[in-house]
Design an enzyme around this catalytic site. Structure first.
Site, PDB file in Angstrom:
ATOM      1  N   ARG A 242       0.846  -1.184   0.000  1.00  0.00           N
ATOM      2  CA  ARG A 242       0.000   0.000   0.000  1.00  0.00           C
ATOM      3  C   ARG A 242       0.886   1.240   0.000  1.00  0.00           C
ATOM      4  O   ARG A 242       1.930   1.271   0.677  1.00  0.00           O
ATOM      5  CB  ARG A 242      -0.912   0.034   1.243  1.00  0.00           C
ATOM      6  CG  ARG A 242      -2.097  -0.923   1.210  1.00  0.00           C
ATOM      7  CD  ARG A 242      -3.139  -0.527   0.151  1.00  0.00           C
ATOM      8  NE  ARG A 242      -4.332  -1.334   0.202  1.00  0.00           N
ATOM      9  CZ  ARG A 242      -4.583  -2.399  -0.581  1.00  0.00           C
ATOM     10  NH1 ARG A 242      -3.680  -2.791  -1.473  1.00  0.00           N
ATOM     11  NH2 ARG A 242      -5.718  -3.047  -0.490  1.00  0.00           N
ATOM     12  N   GLU A 271      -3.516   7.327  -4.828  1.00  0.00           N
ATOM     13  CA  GLU A 271      -3.867   6.697  -6.099  1.00  0.00           C
ATOM     14  C   GLU A 271      -5.388   6.666  -6.260  1.00  0.00           C
ATOM     15  O   GLU A 271      -6.101   6.668  -5.267  1.00  0.00           O
ATOM     16  CB  GLU A 271      -3.301   5.258  -6.151  1.00  0.00           C
ATOM     17  CG  GLU A 271      -3.923   4.323  -5.122  1.00  0.00           C
ATOM     18  CD  GLU A 271      -3.441   2.890  -5.232  1.00  0.00           C
ATOM     19  OE1 GLU A 271      -2.224   2.647  -5.107  1.00  0.00           O
ATOM     20  OE2 GLU A 271      -4.317   2.005  -5.423  1.00  0.00           O
ATOM     21  N   HIS A 290      -1.371  -0.317  -9.678  1.00  0.00           N
ATOM     22  CA  HIS A 290      -2.035  -1.197  -8.691  1.00  0.00           C
ATOM     23  C   HIS A 290      -2.672  -2.431  -9.366  1.00  0.00           C
ATOM     24  O   HIS A 290      -3.885  -2.622  -9.315  1.00  0.00           O
ATOM     25  CB  HIS A 290      -3.093  -0.422  -7.895  1.00  0.00           C
ATOM     26  CG  HIS A 290      -3.458  -1.097  -6.600  1.00  0.00           C
ATOM     27  ND1 HIS A 290      -3.800  -0.421  -5.473  1.00  0.00           N
ATOM     28  CD2 HIS A 290      -3.541  -2.411  -6.254  1.00  0.00           C
ATOM     29  CE1 HIS A 290      -4.083  -1.265  -4.490  1.00  0.00           C
ATOM     30  NE2 HIS A 290      -3.934  -2.497  -4.961  1.00  0.00           N
TER      31      HIS A 290
HETATM   32  C1  DGY Z   1      -5.870  -6.241  -2.398  1.00  0.00           C
HETATM   33  O1  DGY Z   1      -6.539  -7.278  -2.493  1.00  0.00           O
HETATM   34  O2  DGY Z   1      -5.665  -5.705  -1.322  1.00  0.00           O
HETATM   35  C2  DGY Z   1      -5.354  -5.643  -3.658  1.00  0.00           C
HETATM   36  O3  DGY Z   1      -4.523  -4.573  -3.398  1.00  0.00           O
HETATM   37  C3  DGY Z   1      -6.498  -5.205  -4.544  1.00  0.00           C
HETATM   38  O4  DGY Z   1      -7.384  -4.441  -3.795  1.00  0.00           O
END
Ligand code: DGY
Length: 324
Positions: A242, A271, A290
């Site tokens: 993240r 983002e 992402h």
């Molecule tokens: C997750 O599953 O956390 C991925 O980043 C997609 O949201």
């Protein structure tokens, strides 16, 4: 009227997943894949017993408090659940689940892509080919960093971190890691991993640093200027977890000075629209939008995992992946 629970699904999901949803629930789907804002979520909640959101919808404490009392469960289509205020959900008696395990392979693939893209200057190389700017070749041209047999550091050796470390071993990299609770010695041994008690102990051993911890108030800005200074000169930073884990100003300063040689990023603060402008411009940033879990197999597996959690909940059992 059907006696099936009403499930509000916030985004367009794979056909196979939507077919299962339509079989087992009264489904409110989103065929146009519209992005719902807080007021939409609150309005729609009046019709739903359960919600299946993605990380693109933000269930802040305020949104959770204003959800209709009818909503009993939020079954995330994601492993990360930092987009849901779990304390507020608990307080309101809403069960929250996530989808661990099923996206570890896909995310580890993207971590390797980020590592290699950063190490081998993929942003510059792709730009040269695509923009017809490639004029010459010489031994001094586009020389990058080799990762084979270097040290691969992991912060957050959970499921994704472990699979990523295994893939790094495929490049004969020496795995170093830190984790709140140390891995069992068998797992540690199988990964050939060296444990470091603290992040500060780990960082000097990372030619590549790969971040795999969840975004929580404790990990916000975890990779800050003081810690970046502990990395070896020219280290590569990879983030597929993240954006919030990184202090952007500190990383950007280190990318500019060369103390961090390159970064491979799949996730960002702000983002998708408001990411730091320098990440778009710096040649030593290899950036992806992402897509860690974005494979067909994984999307279907995520949907099935979220639905397994919902099925358990509506059978009156404890969902396997309950996080609140
Ligand atoms: C997750 O599953 O956390 C991925 O980043 C997609 O949201």
């Amino acid at each position: 009227m059907s006696d099936k629970p009403v499930l509000f699904v916030t985004r367009k999901l794979p056909d196979a997943v939507e077919a299962r949803i339509q079989r087992d629930f009264d489904a409110i789907l989103n065929p146009d894949d519209r992005l719902y804002g807080p007021e939409d979520l609150i309005d729609m909640s009046a019709k739903a017993d359960a919600i299946m959101p993605c990380h693109s919808e933000h269930f802040t404490a305020d949104v959770i408090r204003r959800l209709d009392g009818r909503v009993k469960v939020i079954a995330n289509f994601s492993v990360g659940y930092d987009h849901v205020d779990v304390a507020a959900a608990k307080e309101k008696g809403i069960v929250v689940t996530n989808t661990p395990d099923v996206l570890s392979d896909a995310t580890a693939e993207i971590a390797m892509l980020c590592m290699l893209g950063a190490a081998r200057r993929a942003t510059e190389g792709v730009g040269l080919v695509r923009e017809a700017g490639w004029k010459d070749w010489s031994p001094a041209f586009m020389v990058g960093r080799q990762v084979t047999a270097k040290r691969f550091g992991v912060i957050g050796m959970g499921r994704v971190g472990q699979v990523t470390a295994k893939r790094a071993r495929g490049f004969d990299m020496a795995v170093h890691y830190t984790k709140r609770s140390r891995l069992d010695s068998e797992v540690e041994h199988a990964l050939g991993a060296t444990y470091h008690e603290t992040i500060e102990d780990l960082l000097p051993h990372c030619d590549v640093l790969s971040l795999h911890c969840p975004a929580t108030p404790d990990t916000k800005g975890l990779l800050n200027a003081e810690r970046i200074a502990l990395l070896p000169e020219g280290a590569i930073v990879v983030n597929t977890a993240r954006g919030a884990i990184i202090d952007d100003a500190a990383l950007i300063a280190a990318l500019k000075s060369g103390h961090v040689g390159a970064a491979g990023l799949d996730v960002y603060n702000g983002e998708p629209r408001d990411i730091a402008e320098e990440y778009r411009r710096l040649p030593n940033v290899f950036g992806l939008p992402h897509i860690g879990s974005a494979t067909e197999e994984t999307r279907i597996a995520m949907g099935n995992r979220a639905l397994d959690n919902l099925d358990a909940f509506f059978r009156g059992e404890a969902p396997g992946d309950r996080v609140a």
